[in-house]
Scaffold this motif. Structure first.
Motif, PDB file in Angstrom:
ATOM      1  N   ASP A   1      -0.743  12.516 -19.217  1.00 12.01           N
ATOM      2  CA  ASP A   1      -1.928  11.671 -19.377  1.00 12.01           C
ATOM      3  C   ASP A   1      -1.542  10.481 -20.242  1.00 12.01           C
ATOM      4  OD1 ASP A   1      -4.429  10.605 -19.487  1.00 12.01           O
ATOM      5  OD2 ASP A   1      -5.356  12.234 -20.623  1.00 12.01           O
ATOM      6  N   PHE A   2      -0.774   9.565 -19.654  1.00 13.02           N
ATOM      7  CA  PHE A   2      -0.302   8.397 -20.383  1.00 13.02           C
ATOM      8  C   PHE A   2      -1.430   7.362 -20.531  1.00 13.02           C
ATOM      9  CE2 PHE A   2       3.960   9.758 -18.662  1.00 13.02           C
ATOM     10  CZ  PHE A   2       4.521  10.036 -19.905  1.00 13.02           C
ATOM     11  N   PRO A   3      -1.355   6.505 -21.543  1.00 14.81           N
ATOM     12  CA  PRO A   3      -2.410   5.489 -21.739  1.00 14.81           C
ATOM     13  C   PRO A   3      -2.534   4.507 -20.588  1.00 14.81           C
ATOM     14  CG  PRO A   3      -1.066   5.734 -23.728  1.00 14.81           C
ATOM     15  CD  PRO A   3      -0.376   6.519 -22.641  1.00 14.81           C
ATOM     16  N   TRP A   4      -1.452   4.295 -19.837  1.00 14.39           N
ATOM     17  CA  TRP A   4      -1.479   3.336 -18.722  1.00 14.39           C
ATOM     18  C   TRP A   4      -1.795   3.998 -17.377  1.00 14.39           C
ATOM     19  CZ3 TRP A   4       2.899   4.463 -21.648  1.00 14.39           C
ATOM     20  CH2 TRP A   4       3.829   5.310 -21.042  1.00 14.39           C
ATOM     21  N   ALA A   5      -2.179   5.254 -17.388  1.00 11.34           N
ATOM     22  CA  ALA A   5      -2.492   5.953 -16.139  1.00 11.34           C
ATOM     23  C   ALA A   5      -3.700   5.310 -15.462  1.00 11.34           C
ATOM     24  CB  ALA A   5      -2.765   7.428 -16.420  1.00 11.34           C
ATOM     25  N   MET A   6      -3.759   5.426 -14.130  1.00 10.61           N
ATOM     26  CA  MET A   6      -4.808   4.771 -13.353  1.00 10.61           C
ATOM     27  C   MET A   6      -6.201   5.206 -13.780  1.00 10.61           C
ATOM     28  SD  MET A   6      -4.084   2.462 -11.071  1.00 10.61           S
ATOM     29  CE  MET A   6      -5.567   2.596 -10.072  1.00 10.61           C
ATOM     30  N   HIS A   7      -6.393   6.493 -14.092  1.00 14.32           N
ATOM     31  CA  HIS A   7      -7.745   6.947 -14.443  1.00 14.32           C
ATOM     32  C   HIS A   7      -8.200   6.360 -15.775  1.00 14.32           C
ATOM     33  CE1 HIS A   7      -5.274   9.851 -16.695  1.00 14.32           C
ATOM     34  NE2 HIS A   7      -6.327  10.018 -17.475  1.00 14.32           N
ATOM     35  N   ARG A   8      -7.272   5.896 -16.609  1.00 11.09           N
ATOM     36  CA  ARG A   8      -7.633   5.238 -17.859  1.00 11.09           C
ATOM     37  C   ARG A   8      -7.883   3.750 -17.661  1.00 11.09           C
ATOM     38  NH1 ARG A   8      -7.512   8.111 -22.325  1.00 11.09           N
ATOM     39  NH2 ARG A   8      -6.484  10.148 -22.354  1.00 11.09           N
ATOM     40  N   LEU A   9      -7.257   3.161 -16.654  1.00 10.91           N
ATOM     41  CA  LEU A   9      -7.457   1.744 -16.367  1.00 10.91           C
ATOM     42  C   LEU A   9      -8.714   1.498 -15.541  1.00 10.91           C
ATOM     43  CD1 LEU A   9      -3.768   0.766 -15.462  1.00 10.91           C
ATOM     44  CD2 LEU A   9      -4.913   0.578 -17.675  1.00 10.91           C
ATOM     45  N   MET A  10      -9.115   2.479 -14.726  1.00 14.95           N
ATOM     46  CA  MET A  10     -10.289   2.334 -13.870  1.00 14.95           C
ATOM     47  C   MET A  10     -11.546   2.685 -14.662  1.00 14.95           C
ATOM     48  SD  MET A  10     -10.809   1.551 -10.564  1.00 14.95           S
ATOM     49  CE  MET A  10      -9.412   2.149  -9.617  1.00 14.95           C
ATOM     50  N   PRO A  11     -12.582   1.832 -14.641  1.00 12.16           N
ATOM     51  CA  PRO A  11     -13.784   2.098 -15.450  1.00 12.16           C
ATOM     52  C   PRO A  11     -14.685   3.162 -14.827  1.00 12.16           C
ATOM     53  CG  PRO A  11     -14.079   0.095 -14.172  1.00 12.16           C
ATOM     54  CD  PRO A  11     -12.655   0.547 -13.935  1.00 12.16           C
ATOM     55  N   LEU A  12     -15.611   3.670 -15.634  1.00 10.57           N
ATOM     56  CA  LEU A  12     -16.714   4.539 -15.205  1.00 10.57           C
ATOM     57  C   LEU A  12     -16.255   5.865 -14.602  1.00 10.57           C
ATOM     58  CD1 LEU A  12     -18.947   1.790 -13.523  1.00 10.57           C
ATOM     59  CD2 LEU A  12     -19.058   2.637 -15.878  1.00 10.57           C
TER      60      LEU A  12
ATOM     61  N   PHE B   1       0.826  -1.212   0.000  1.00  8.03           N
ATOM     62  CA  PHE B   1       0.000   0.000   0.000  1.00  8.03           C
ATOM     63  C   PHE B   1       0.857   1.257   0.000  1.00  8.03           C
ATOM     64  CE2 PHE B   1      -1.699   3.342   2.881  1.00  8.03           C
ATOM     65  CZ  PHE B   1      -2.619   3.882   1.997  1.00  8.03           C
ATOM     66  N   MET B   2       1.936   1.270   0.760  1.00 10.02           N
ATOM     67  CA  MET B   2       2.809   2.442   0.811  1.00 10.02           C
ATOM     68  C   MET B   2       3.375   2.754  -0.570  1.00 10.02           C
ATOM     69  SD  MET B   2       4.744   1.588   4.408  1.00 10.02           S
ATOM     70  CE  MET B   2       5.904   2.925   4.257  1.00 10.02           C
ATOM     71  N   VAL B   3       3.841   1.719  -1.273  1.00 12.08           N
ATOM     72  CA  VAL B   3       4.396   1.919  -2.611  1.00 12.08           C
ATOM     73  C   VAL B   3       3.302   2.382  -3.572  1.00 12.08           C
ATOM     74  CG1 VAL B   3       5.433   0.736  -4.593  1.00 12.08           C
ATOM     75  CG2 VAL B   3       6.296   0.292  -2.277  1.00 12.08           C
ATOM     76  N   PHE B   4       2.133   1.741  -3.497  1.00 11.80           N
ATOM     77  CA  PHE B   4       1.033   2.126  -4.388  1.00 11.80           C
ATOM     78  C   PHE B   4       0.581   3.555  -4.115  1.00 11.80           C
ATOM     79  CE2 PHE B   4      -3.596   2.346  -5.178  1.00 11.80           C
ATOM     80  CZ  PHE B   4      -3.595   2.116  -6.551  1.00 11.80           C
ATOM     81  N   ASN B   5       0.491   3.922  -2.853  1.00 13.20           N
ATOM     82  CA  ASN B   5       0.059   5.266  -2.475  1.00 13.20           C
ATOM     83  C   ASN B   5       1.014   6.329  -3.025  1.00 13.20           C
ATOM     84  OD1 ASN B   5      -1.440   7.282  -1.187  1.00 13.20           O
ATOM     85  ND2 ASN B   5      -0.326   7.068   0.720  1.00 13.20           N
ATOM     86  N   ILE B   6       2.300   6.067  -2.914  1.00 16.49           N
ATOM     87  CA  ILE B   6       3.287   7.012  -3.437  1.00 16.49           C
ATOM     88  C   ILE B   6       3.213   7.064  -4.957  1.00 16.49           C
ATOM     89  CG2 ILE B   6       5.768   7.456  -3.666  1.00 16.49           C
ATOM     90  CD1 ILE B   6       6.045   6.188  -0.839  1.00 16.49           C
ATOM     91  N   TYR B   7       3.021   5.901  -5.588  1.00 20.27           N
ATOM     92  CA  TYR B   7       2.943   5.854  -7.047  1.00 20.27           C
ATOM     93  C   TYR B   7       1.771   6.689  -7.567  1.00 20.27           C
ATOM     94  CZ  TYR B   7       1.926   4.123 -11.705  1.00 20.27           C
ATOM     95  OH  TYR B   7       1.636   4.049 -13.046  1.00 20.27           O
ATOM     96  N   VAL B   8       0.576   6.489  -7.010  1.00 21.19           N
ATOM     97  CA  VAL B   8      -0.589   7.208  -7.531  1.00 21.19           C
ATOM     98  C   VAL B   8      -0.556   8.677  -7.128  1.00 21.19           C
ATOM     99  CG1 VAL B   8      -2.066   5.179  -7.760  1.00 21.19           C
ATOM    100  CG2 VAL B   8      -1.996   6.388  -5.569  1.00 21.19           C
ATOM    101  N   SER B   9       0.039   8.999  -5.975  1.00 21.75           N
ATOM    102  CA  SER B   9       0.168  10.410  -5.585  1.00 21.75           C
ATOM    103  C   SER B   9       1.092  11.141  -6.555  1.00 21.75           C
ATOM    104  CB  SER B   9       0.725  10.518  -4.163  1.00 21.75           C
ATOM    105  OG  SER B   9      -0.149   9.947  -3.228  1.00 21.75           O
ATOM    106  N   THR B  10       2.195  10.491  -6.919  1.00 28.73           N
ATOM    107  CA  THR B  10       3.121  11.101  -7.876  1.00 28.73           C
ATOM    108  C   THR B  10       2.484  11.203  -9.252  1.00 28.73           C
ATOM    109  OG1 THR B  10       4.930  10.065  -6.633  1.00 28.73           O
ATOM    110  CG2 THR B  10       5.463  10.960  -8.789  1.00 28.73           C
ATOM    111  N   GLU B  11       1.748  10.166  -9.634  1.00 23.15           N
ATOM    112  CA  GLU B  11       1.068  10.198 -10.931  1.00 23.15           C
ATOM    113  C   GLU B  11       0.032  11.325 -10.986  1.00 23.15           C
ATOM    114  OE1 GLU B  11      -0.531   6.570 -13.462  1.00 23.15           O
ATOM    115  OE2 GLU B  11      -2.152   7.373 -12.209  1.00 23.15           O
ATOM    116  N   ASP B  12      -0.659  11.583  -9.880  1.00 25.87           N
ATOM    117  CA  ASP B  12      -1.645  12.665  -9.822  1.00 25.87           C
ATOM    118  C   ASP B  12      -1.027  14.020 -10.158  1.00 25.87           C
ATOM    119  OD1 ASP B  12      -3.842  11.183  -9.292  1.00 25.87           O
ATOM    120  OD2 ASP B  12      -4.178  11.931  -7.275  1.00 25.87           O
ATOM    121  N   HIS B  13       0.229  14.201  -9.766  1.00 27.11           N
ATOM    122  CA  HIS B  13       0.886  15.495  -9.945  1.00 27.11           C
ATOM    123  C   HIS B  13       1.821  15.533 -11.150  1.00 27.11           C
ATOM    124  CE1 HIS B  13      -0.251  15.606  -5.660  1.00 27.11           C
ATOM    125  NE2 HIS B  13      -0.288  16.913  -5.809  1.00 27.11           N
TER     126      HIS B  13
END
Length: 295
Positions: free
Chosen positions: A233-244, A217-229
């Motif tokens: 807008d890469f094709p593999w970004a979390m908001h593109r992988l998550m539906p709806l 969780f610590m690694v994932f949290n840092i990864y998505v926090s860094t990605e947020d900033h």
């Protein structure tokens, strides 16, 4: 013996043999057990140290921002990368890199180092269970911690925008950049860095997570926090992988830096939807068009 009974017996025998093979390949029935056994065998003393989570977090953060910063500095002469930037005509400068790094190192030395030292002196070694979590326990634990952290940060973030004193005293530092890049992730006041780190540390304890799940969780949290900033807008970004549209990602957080009264949730979108604080690029373009129409 009847044919049907014979076939049933053979099928049962085949399933038992398959189960024995699976158990031999996957100790304790967990896909993560071989990895956990390897880590325990070769890195037991390192993982037991109270300093290990801190070292894991810091190294993960600087590895990620190092990669993104490299892309930022190369993007103006690298069209295939620059095309994924949210603001392709606004380059990240060395001045911005130095400024954000200076604040980051200042916070780590003034706040994180004493907290790390106290943890090393007074916190006992981490107990390492013999069994790894199952894959479902690992994934659901990370999801549960992420949902809890998302709720906590949404309320904290909203409060620091709605109370002027809190905003001016603590949160305004983070909003000095209205088009963030990866190093802006920890360009914040010491209070903000401490509280975010506190939740990320305590939430797995509250949910009773295995230490492997906690570190995941610590690694994932840092990864998505860094990605947020990150400003990409890469094709593999979390908001593109998550539906709806359930995940806000870098486009939503980038809009938050432009429209600070919207998009308070760090990861998911549901709290902003429910509270009416959601904003999209369409909203920004429409509001910009209204402004121009009145000029």
């Amino acid at each position: 013996m009847s044919t049907s009974r014979y076939l049933s017996t053979e099928a049962l025998s085949w399933l038992l043999d398959l189960g024995n093979v699976t158990s031999a390949l996957l100790p304790e029935g967990s896909l993560l057990q071989p990895l956990w056994d390897h880590l325990q065998q070769h890195h037991h003393h390192l993982m037991r140290s109270p300093l290990f989570p801190v070292a894991l977090s810091i190294s993960t953060y600087f590895l990620l921002v190092g990669l993104y910063t490299g892309l930022d500095l190369l993007a103006p002469s690298w069209p295939s990368v620059n095309g994924y930037k949210l603001h392709p005509h606004k380059a990240v400068t060395w001045v911005g890199v130095r400024t954000t790094l200076r604040v980051t190192f200042y916070n780590h030395l003034l706040y994180m180092f004493p907290a790390t030292l106290a943890q090393w002196l007074w916190r006992p070694d981490t107990p390492l269970p013999r069994d790894a979590p199952t894959l479902w326990e690992f994934l659901l634990g990370i999801l549960g911690c992420t949902l809890l952290f998302d709720f906590q940060y949404y309320l904290w973030h909203l409060l620091h925008h709605r109370v002027p004193w809190l905003y001016r005293t603590f949160h305004a530092v983070h909003h000095q950049y209205n088009r963030p890049f990866s190093l802006v992730t920890q360009y914040m006041s010491g209070w903000e860095l401490f509280t975010v780190g506190f939740w990320a540390t305590v939430d797995p304890m509250l949910l009773g997570c295995h230490c492997l799940t906690t570190w995941g969780f610590m690694v994932f949290n840092i990864y998505v926090s860094t990605e947020d900033h990150c400003g990409y807008d890469f094709p593999w970004a979390m908001h593109r992988l998550m539906p709806l549209g359930l995940w806000g990602g870098s486009p939503k957080h980038d809009l938050h830096h432009q429209r600070p009264g919207t998009n308070f949730a760090p990861f998911f979108s549901h709290w902003d939807w429910l509270a009416g604080t959601d904003s999209s690029a369409t909203d920004v373009s429409e509001s910009t068009g209204d402004v121009f129409s009145r000029l």
